[in-house]
Design an enzyme around this catalytic site. Sequence first.
Site, mmCIF file in Angstrom:
data_model
loop_
_atom_site.group_PDB
_atom_site.id
_atom_site.type_symbol
_atom_site.label_atom_id
_atom_site.label_comp_id
_atom_site.label_asym_id
_atom_site.label_seq_id
_atom_site.Cartn_x
_atom_site.Cartn_y
_atom_site.Cartn_z
ATOM 1 C CG ASN A 114 30.901 23.954 -76.518
ATOM 2 O OD1 ASN A 114 31.715 24.773 -76.139
ATOM 3 N ND2 ASN A 114 30.522 22.801 -75.894
ATOM 4 C CB THR A 159 79.633 12.882 -90.214
ATOM 5 O OG1 THR A 159 81.027 12.351 -90.620
ATOM 6 C CG2 THR A 159 79.240 13.127 -91.836
ATOM 7 C CG HIS A 160 80.381 11.641 -86.116
ATOM 8 N ND1 HIS A 160 79.953 10.762 -85.281
ATOM 9 C CD2 HIS A 160 80.689 11.061 -87.334
ATOM 10 C CE1 HIS A 160 79.431 9.720 -86.004
ATOM 11 N NE2 HIS A 160 79.725 9.915 -87.208
ATOM 12 C CB SER A 287 80.624 41.714 -74.949
ATOM 13 O OG SER A 287 81.003 41.880 -73.831
ATOM 14 C CE LYS A 293 82.213 37.322 -77.605
ATOM 15 N NZ LYS A 293 81.779 36.958 -76.403
ATOM 16 C CG ASN A 295 78.272 38.026 -78.436
ATOM 17 O OD1 ASN A 295 79.572 37.248 -78.523
ATOM 18 N ND2 ASN A 295 78.189 38.885 -77.537
ATOM 19 C CD GLU A 300 74.326 33.237 -79.097
ATOM 20 O OE1 GLU A 300 75.312 32.376 -78.475
ATOM 21 O OE2 GLU A 300 74.147 34.382 -79.050
ATOM 22 C CD GLN A 332 38.826 29.991 -71.738
ATOM 23 O OE1 GLN A 332 37.567 29.857 -72.235
ATOM 24 N NE2 GLN A 332 39.150 30.628 -70.797
ATOM 25 C CE LYS A 335 40.533 29.769 -77.093
ATOM 26 N NZ LYS A 335 40.168 28.766 -77.130
HETATM 27 N N1 ARG Z 1 36.276 30.590 -74.459
HETATM 28 C C1 ARG Z 1 35.873 29.197 -74.900
HETATM 29 C C2 ARG Z 1 37.190 28.412 -75.404
HETATM 30 O O1 ARG Z 1 37.864 28.842 -75.851
HETATM 31 C C3 ARG Z 1 34.883 29.026 -75.812
HETATM 32 C C4 ARG Z 1 33.823 27.911 -75.509
HETATM 33 C C5 ARG Z 1 33.319 27.952 -74.170
HETATM 34 N N2 ARG Z 1 32.366 26.879 -74.193
HETATM 35 C C6 ARG Z 1 31.891 26.613 -72.818
HETATM 36 N N3 ARG Z 1 31.098 25.424 -72.759
HETATM 37 N N4 ARG Z 1 32.318 27.048 -71.812
HETATM 38 O O2 ARG Z 1 37.281 27.261 -75.291
#
Ligand code: ARG
Length: 469
Positions: A114, A159-160, A287, A293, A295, A300, A332, A335
């Site tokens: 953690n 504007t607009h 295209s 075309k 594009n 975009e 988790q 990420k």
């Molecule tokens: N892979 C976990 C995460 O990214 C790491 C922490 C895990 N902790 C636990 N108490 N299972 O959150």
Amino acid sequence: MSKNKQQATWGGRFDNKPSDLMLQIGESVSFDCRLALYDIECSRAHASMLEKVGILNESELKSILAGLDTVEKAIESQNFEWRSDLEDVHMNIEQALVEVSPEALKLHTARSRNDQVATDMRLWFKDACVSVIADIESLVQSCLEFSEANAEVIIPGYTHLQRAQPVPIAHHLLAYVEMLVRDMNRFSNVWDSANICPLGSGAIAGSTLPIDRLFVAEKLGFVDDEGCPIITQNSMDAVSDRDLFIDFANACAVTGMHLSRLSEDFILWSSSEFGFVRLPDAFTTGSSLMPQKKNPDGFELIRGKSARLIGNTQTLFSMMKGLPLTYNRDMQEDKMPVFDSYDQLTLMLKVAAATLSDVTVNESRCAKSVSDPLLLATDVVDYLVLKGVPFRDAHHIVGALVKLSESLELPLDELPYDKVKVIDERIDKNWLSVFSLETALKSRKQIGMPSMEQIASQISALKGRFTNS
Ligand code: ARG
């Protein structure tokens, strides 16, 4: 050691293995393996600290550090076997380390995944902010180069999406530079928030062992301008705070929103209806059916991806809002959104900078659009104001002139003077002198306004600040 142990790191109290489906839903190594080098860095600092406080002896530390080097080399040379049954980057590295250095069985003392993941991510955020800021800076350079190269070009400002007043195209680009500078500041603030070390918070309540948090923080570079270590102040907050993820994703989303608006302007300007710019072949596509075309796909896609960045912020908010303290495995999932925002934003910034540096301006189309005398209707109002006409009356008078030009189907600056005079006799014969773009811009000479002089001085100030520092 229990012979029933089914899982290398936490299997002691279990009789059975996790199901394959549990492994599948539980693994994060497929995406958190990109934290590997940060994780190793944290382990080096943690091991050194354990030796300093007497939990490891010198030879144990030596063995662990050598083992970490070996694991690092294997990862860098892609000779490392990532195992999803070991869940995440932390356990993969620890297991591989124990194989080369049995002393590493002591490494996890006073540490939890953690506080480990919280620390790894803070190191990742610091690097990510530095690299995004550098990419934003390159885009600022492209905007400045574009502004300088087209310093004489004036276009209608809108504007607009209706023609409003004339502005140098550089003024338009410098508006984006202002946004981008704010974006850099936003990432620099995120960097500051990331620069606090949570290691030592353990799983939730720190440790009974005599660890040295300041030593670890200093080793990992979590220090202030004077080099003093900065550490988190509450172990429960430190292991479950994800504000930083939201702040980073939000900074990405805001920058993405700016890039999306920039893209939209260039998409419009490159259409046949506007025709102000030609986009480079390298960032457009054809295209499969319509041979004519060209594009604006690069712009975009930047516009489209900006939605994804906003979505990533929403994902993080929704994921966090109902979680009780402290760590929950939901986290988790924190990420992927930030990695995705970083990867996409980096690409968007690079594409925007490269496209801009190759855009050409169609000066005659710009000149034609900006020659519309209605763009100077407000300047006629100002002309009357200077003659002492109250602003509201002046606005009304010019409104009547515009109506007259519409009904006679004549441009505003070609109305016969006898008809003009009837609308208001305070309009002199010389009123046509207002219809000079040069005067119109010259008079807008205060800070923030689009006179050529103001723009030139802004460009030189910005160049001084950003030219390849
Ligand atoms: N892979 C976990 C995460 O990214 C790491 C922490 C895990 N902790 C636990 N108490 N299972 O959150």
